[in-house]
Write an enzyme that holds these catalytic residues in place. Structure first.
Site, PDB file in Angstrom:
ATOM      1  N   GLY A 109      -1.697 -12.830   7.304  1.00 56.79           N
ATOM      2  CA  GLY A 109      -2.044 -11.883   9.003  1.00 56.79           C
ATOM      3  C   GLY A 109      -0.736 -12.659   8.900  1.00 56.79           C
ATOM      4  O   GLY A 109       0.698 -12.253   8.909  1.00 56.79           O
ATOM      5  N   GLU A 110      -0.547 -12.675  10.320  1.00 55.50           N
ATOM      6  CA  GLU A 110       0.710 -12.953  11.533  1.00 55.50           C
ATOM      7  C   GLU A 110       1.897 -12.148  11.862  1.00 55.50           C
ATOM      8  O   GLU A 110       2.974 -12.283  11.755  1.00 55.50           O
ATOM      9  CB  GLU A 110       1.407 -14.768  10.682  1.00 55.50           C
ATOM     10  CG  GLU A 110       0.085 -15.610  10.244  1.00 55.50           C
ATOM     11  CD  GLU A 110       1.383 -16.736   9.711  1.00 55.50           C
ATOM     12  OE1 GLU A 110       2.731 -16.515   9.508  1.00 55.50           O
ATOM     13  OE2 GLU A 110       0.194 -17.726   8.808  1.00 55.50           O
TER      14      GLU A 110
END
Length: 334
Positions: A300-301
């Site tokens: 993610g991120e």
């Protein structure tokens, strides 16, 4: 028609037709989004929306909820993977508190989109009110409005929120008509027993839902604040004819919601990678999306967006700088 002009330009570069593969389609798409045969990627941004989830308290994640705010601080201190990749590729990173269960100090460089200190658990009832869901969409739009005013025309989105793969999986299940078992994965690293528990909890949550198939109602019932703010941001970016970079499973679930609101958003989106989260490949197939990378990521991120960004630059650069058969005095095939 600009698409036809772009095709003619690309086909007349000093190469066999189609020899640059997906880069050719990418160059054409970027030119079409930006409305020019000589596109430039300007002031690239990546926004990470962060929020907590009540469903995390039901045991669907391998990590405790406090990791969300700890990772937000890590972002702000420059120590996360997304910080590294954004620095490497000169992408401006902005972190937005959409609903972390924590009161951050006011002097931090943190965008304020806070709806509440996390959603409620959707096991027995809605994660948020319809008013909160609507505010999420408005908050996401407001973030993009500010960034677009700085001259940005390419923007990616990431997220942080312990438990958010559960929200994404249920929204995918309901909107695509797929069983939960096909949509869930190990998230932050569940073992086999924990994965079965996650599946049982989410199946029970879906069984308890008595609402309609309306996307807004589903988003309010099963969504997360960061997921919905991302949805609003994607819709706003597409409306402004910005290139929208879609990250992994959570971001693609947000895009799924956005596409049910505005189907035309598909033409503005670049799907950056296929993650290692089980449901992502199936979700990409549902959207008929062809991701640029397949690196087995599941972080993610927005990390997939940052890693894919150099490919967008390469696509634009070959379109603008590569010689044509005529300019290079090279004989084209008959």
């Amino acid at each position: 028609m600009i698409a036809e002009e772009l095709k003619k330009l690309i086909d007349n570069k000093t190469k066999p037709i189609g020899a640059l593969g997906m880069l050719e389609a990418l160059a054409s798409q970027i030119g079409s989004i930006l409305g020019t045969t000589t596109p430039q990627l300007l002031n690239p941004h990546l926004v990470v929306f962060a929020a907590d989830h009540g469903i995390a308290m039901e045991g669907v994640s391998a990590f405790p909820q406090e990791v969300t705010r700890q990772m937000v601080l890590n972002f702000l201190n420059g120590g996360a993977a997304i910080n590294v990749f954004c620095r490497q590729h000169d992408i401006h990173l902005q972190v937005v508190d959409a609903g972390v269960n924590y009161d951050f100090e006011r002097n931090l460089p943190l965008g304020d989109g806070k709806i509440a200190k996390g959603t409620a658990s959707f096991l027995q009832g809605p994660a948020m009110t319809s008013e909160q869901a609507e505010q999420c969409l408005l908050n996401g739009k407001a973030v993009v409005d500010v960034i677009a005013a700085k001259g940005c025309n390419v923007i990616g989105f990431g997220e942080m929120g312990i438990g958010n793969t559960s929200s994404a999986a249920v929204l995918m299940s309901k909107l695509c008509g797929l069983p939960i078992a096909d949509c869930i994965g190990r998230g932050t690293g569940l073992n086999d027993e924990q994965l079965l528990r996650k599946q049982a909890i989410l199946e029970q949550a879906v069984a308890n839902y008595t609402g309609t198939a309306n996307v807004f109602e589903l988003m309010a019932y099963f969504g997360g604040f960061e997921l919905l703010e991302m949805t609003g941001a994607m819709l706003a970016a597409a409306e402004k004819n910005m290139v929208v970079l879609v990250d992994g499973f959570i971001a693609t679930a947000a895009f799924l919601c956005a596409s049910r609101i505005d189907p035309e958003i598909k033409h503005k989106a670049v799907f950056c990678h296929e993650s290692n989260e089980k449901g992502h490949r199936l979700l990409l197939a549902q959207l008929d999306a062809k991701p640029l990378l397949g690196l087995g990521l599941r972080l993610g991120e927005g990390t997939g967006c940052a890693l894919a960004y150099p490919l967008l630059k390469s696509a634009v650069n070959f379109l603008n700088e590569m010689a044509s058969f005529e300019s290079a005095s090279i004989t084209n095939k008959s």
